[in-house]
Scaffold this motif. Structure first.
Motif, mmCIF file in Angstrom:
data_model
loop_
_atom_site.group_PDB
_atom_site.id
_atom_site.type_symbol
_atom_site.label_atom_id
_atom_site.label_comp_id
_atom_site.label_asym_id
_atom_site.label_seq_id
_atom_site.Cartn_x
_atom_site.Cartn_y
_atom_site.Cartn_z
ATOM 1 N N ASP A 193 0.829 -1.054 0.163
ATOM 2 C CA ASP A 193 -0.088 0.074 0.099
ATOM 3 C C ASP A 193 0.899 1.278 -0.102
ATOM 4 O OD1 ASP A 193 -2.654 -1.176 0.316
ATOM 5 O OD2 ASP A 193 -1.952 -1.667 2.323
ATOM 6 N N GLY A 194 0.420 2.481 -0.691
ATOM 7 C CA GLY A 194 1.204 3.462 -0.555
ATOM 8 C C GLY A 194 0.474 4.790 -0.852
ATOM 9 N N SER A 195 0.870 5.844 -0.554
ATOM 10 C CA SER A 195 0.117 7.107 -0.505
ATOM 11 C C SER A 195 1.198 8.245 -0.351
ATOM 12 C CB SER A 195 -0.724 7.317 0.836
ATOM 13 O OG SER A 195 -1.406 8.678 0.676
ATOM 14 N N GLY A 197 10.370 28.363 -4.509
ATOM 15 C CA GLY A 197 10.828 27.013 -3.893
ATOM 16 C C GLY A 197 10.359 26.298 -2.754
ATOM 17 N N ASP A 198 9.003 26.578 -2.385
ATOM 18 C CA ASP A 198 8.622 26.126 -1.123
ATOM 19 C C ASP A 198 7.575 24.952 -1.729
ATOM 20 O OD1 ASP A 198 7.402 25.607 1.265
ATOM 21 O OD2 ASP A 198 5.953 27.360 1.065
ATOM 22 N N TYR A 199 7.690 23.767 -1.090
ATOM 23 C CA TYR A 199 6.961 22.487 -1.259
ATOM 24 C C TYR A 199 6.924 21.414 -0.189
ATOM 25 C CZ TYR A 199 11.482 20.604 -2.057
ATOM 26 O OH TYR A 199 12.727 20.059 -1.843
ATOM 27 N N ILE A 200 5.969 20.825 -0.056
ATOM 28 C CA ILE A 200 5.656 19.865 1.075
ATOM 29 C C ILE A 200 5.575 18.332 0.224
ATOM 30 C CG2 ILE A 200 4.269 18.889 2.865
ATOM 31 C CD1 ILE A 200 3.183 21.828 3.197
ATOM 32 N N ILE A 201 6.458 17.445 0.791
ATOM 33 C CA ILE A 201 6.366 15.761 0.234
ATOM 34 C C ILE A 201 6.042 15.031 1.380
ATOM 35 C CG2 ILE A 201 7.570 13.966 -0.522
ATOM 36 C CD1 ILE A 201 9.577 16.079 -1.973
ATOM 37 N N ARG A 202 4.934 14.288 1.421
ATOM 38 C CA ARG A 202 4.569 13.205 2.462
ATOM 39 C C ARG A 202 4.245 11.971 1.766
ATOM 40 N NH1 ARG A 202 0.053 16.763 5.661
ATOM 41 N NH2 ARG A 202 1.796 18.008 6.677
ATOM 42 N N SER A 203 5.061 10.891 2.009
ATOM 43 C CA SER A 203 5.057 9.799 1.273
ATOM 44 C C SER A 203 5.110 8.496 2.471
ATOM 45 C CB SER A 203 6.291 9.454 0.463
ATOM 46 O OG SER A 203 6.239 8.413 0.038
ATOM 47 N N SER A 204 3.960 7.674 2.105
ATOM 48 C CA SER A 204 3.872 6.522 3.102
ATOM 49 C C SER A 204 3.884 5.229 2.247
ATOM 50 C CB SER A 204 2.760 6.941 3.888
ATOM 51 O OG SER A 204 2.451 5.457 4.830
ATOM 52 N N TYR A 260 7.972 9.121 5.159
ATOM 53 C CA TYR A 260 8.794 10.398 4.636
ATOM 54 C C TYR A 260 7.751 11.512 4.603
ATOM 55 C CZ TYR A 260 12.242 13.304 2.208
ATOM 56 O OH TYR A 260 13.117 14.259 1.921
ATOM 57 N N ASN A 261 8.541 12.512 5.296
ATOM 58 C CA ASN A 261 7.964 13.905 5.188
ATOM 59 C C ASN A 261 9.123 14.930 5.156
ATOM 60 O OD1 ASN A 261 5.336 12.937 5.831
ATOM 61 N ND2 ASN A 261 5.903 12.979 7.932
ATOM 62 N N ARG A 262 8.775 15.956 4.147
ATOM 63 C CA ARG A 262 9.666 17.125 4.064
ATOM 64 C C ARG A 262 9.078 18.428 3.818
ATOM 65 N NH1 ARG A 262 15.115 18.435 2.675
ATOM 66 N NH2 ARG A 262 15.217 20.346 1.370
ATOM 67 N N LEU A 263 9.360 19.348 4.725
ATOM 68 C CA LEU A 263 8.683 20.706 4.468
ATOM 69 C C LEU A 263 9.930 21.411 4.096
ATOM 70 C CD1 LEU A 263 7.064 19.525 7.441
ATOM 71 C CD2 LEU A 263 5.988 21.714 6.607
ATOM 72 N N ASN A 264 10.076 22.009 2.840
ATOM 73 C CA ASN A 264 11.084 22.674 2.428
ATOM 74 C C ASN A 264 11.425 24.308 2.987
ATOM 75 O OD1 ASN A 264 13.393 22.864 0.761
ATOM 76 N ND2 ASN A 264 12.234 24.166 -0.766
ATOM 77 N N VAL A 265 10.204 24.875 3.247
ATOM 78 C CA VAL A 265 10.347 26.176 3.983
ATOM 79 C C VAL A 265 11.230 26.149 5.494
ATOM 80 C CG1 VAL A 265 9.096 27.771 5.461
ATOM 81 C CG2 VAL A 265 8.620 27.712 3.224
ATOM 82 N N THR A 266 10.859 25.241 6.377
ATOM 83 C CA THR A 266 11.709 24.949 7.404
ATOM 84 C C THR A 266 12.649 24.137 7.588
ATOM 85 O OG1 THR A 266 9.887 23.227 8.206
ATOM 86 C CG2 THR A 266 9.494 25.677 8.635
ATOM 87 N N GLU A 311 12.761 17.493 7.995
ATOM 88 C CA GLU A 311 12.739 15.941 7.073
ATOM 89 C C GLU A 311 12.913 14.934 8.075
ATOM 90 O OE1 GLU A 311 14.930 14.391 3.311
ATOM 91 O OE2 GLU A 311 16.353 15.735 4.563
ATOM 92 N N ASN A 312 11.497 14.107 7.779
ATOM 93 C CA ASN A 312 11.616 12.895 8.755
ATOM 94 C C ASN A 312 11.609 11.703 7.844
ATOM 95 O OD1 ASN A 312 11.285 14.390 10.964
ATOM 96 N ND2 ASN A 312 9.111 14.716 10.524
ATOM 97 N N LEU A 313 12.088 10.711 8.455
ATOM 98 C CA LEU A 313 12.213 9.132 7.694
ATOM 99 C C LEU A 313 11.993 8.055 8.923
ATOM 100 C CD1 LEU A 313 12.520 7.744 5.225
ATOM 101 C CD2 LEU A 313 14.969 7.624 5.629
ATOM 102 N N ASN A 314 10.919 7.442 9.013
ATOM 103 C CA ASN A 314 10.499 6.664 9.787
ATOM 104 C C ASN A 314 10.548 5.224 9.162
ATOM 105 O OD1 ASN A 314 10.531 8.497 11.961
ATOM 106 N ND2 ASN A 314 8.282 9.172 11.236
#
Length: 76
Positions: A14-16, A27-34, A53-59, A62-65
């Motif tokens: 399963d993926g989202s 250059g601002d973006y948000i990536i969320r992946s599961s 995986y989550n990434r917020l470019n402005v701040t 970055e998280n990888l669990n």
């Protein structure tokens, strides 16, 4: 984008995945992946693993669990 694959009733994938660009900042973006992978050991128990995986470019956050465990499919 979302998906669900079932292979021979043994393996489940399963993926989202989500990408959001900003209209006001170039250059601002948000990536969320599961992504989740499940492997049936018996009819009622499976081994599962998930990668998030989550990434917020402005701040610059970055998280990888990676998680794993056993899942029981029947309720008692």
């Amino acid at each position: 984008m979302q998906y669900h694959f079932l292979i021979k009733n043994i393996i489940t994938i399963d993926g989202s995945h989500f990408l959001q660009n900003s209209y006001s900042r170039k250059g601002d973006y948000i990536i969320r992946s599961s992504t989740t992978l499940g492997l049936k050991i018996r009819k009622w128990i499976s081994f599962t693993t998930a990668l998030n995986y989550n990434r917020l470019n402005v701040t610059q956050r970055e998280n990888l669990n990676l998680t794993y465990g056993l899942s029981i499919d029947k309720y008692f």
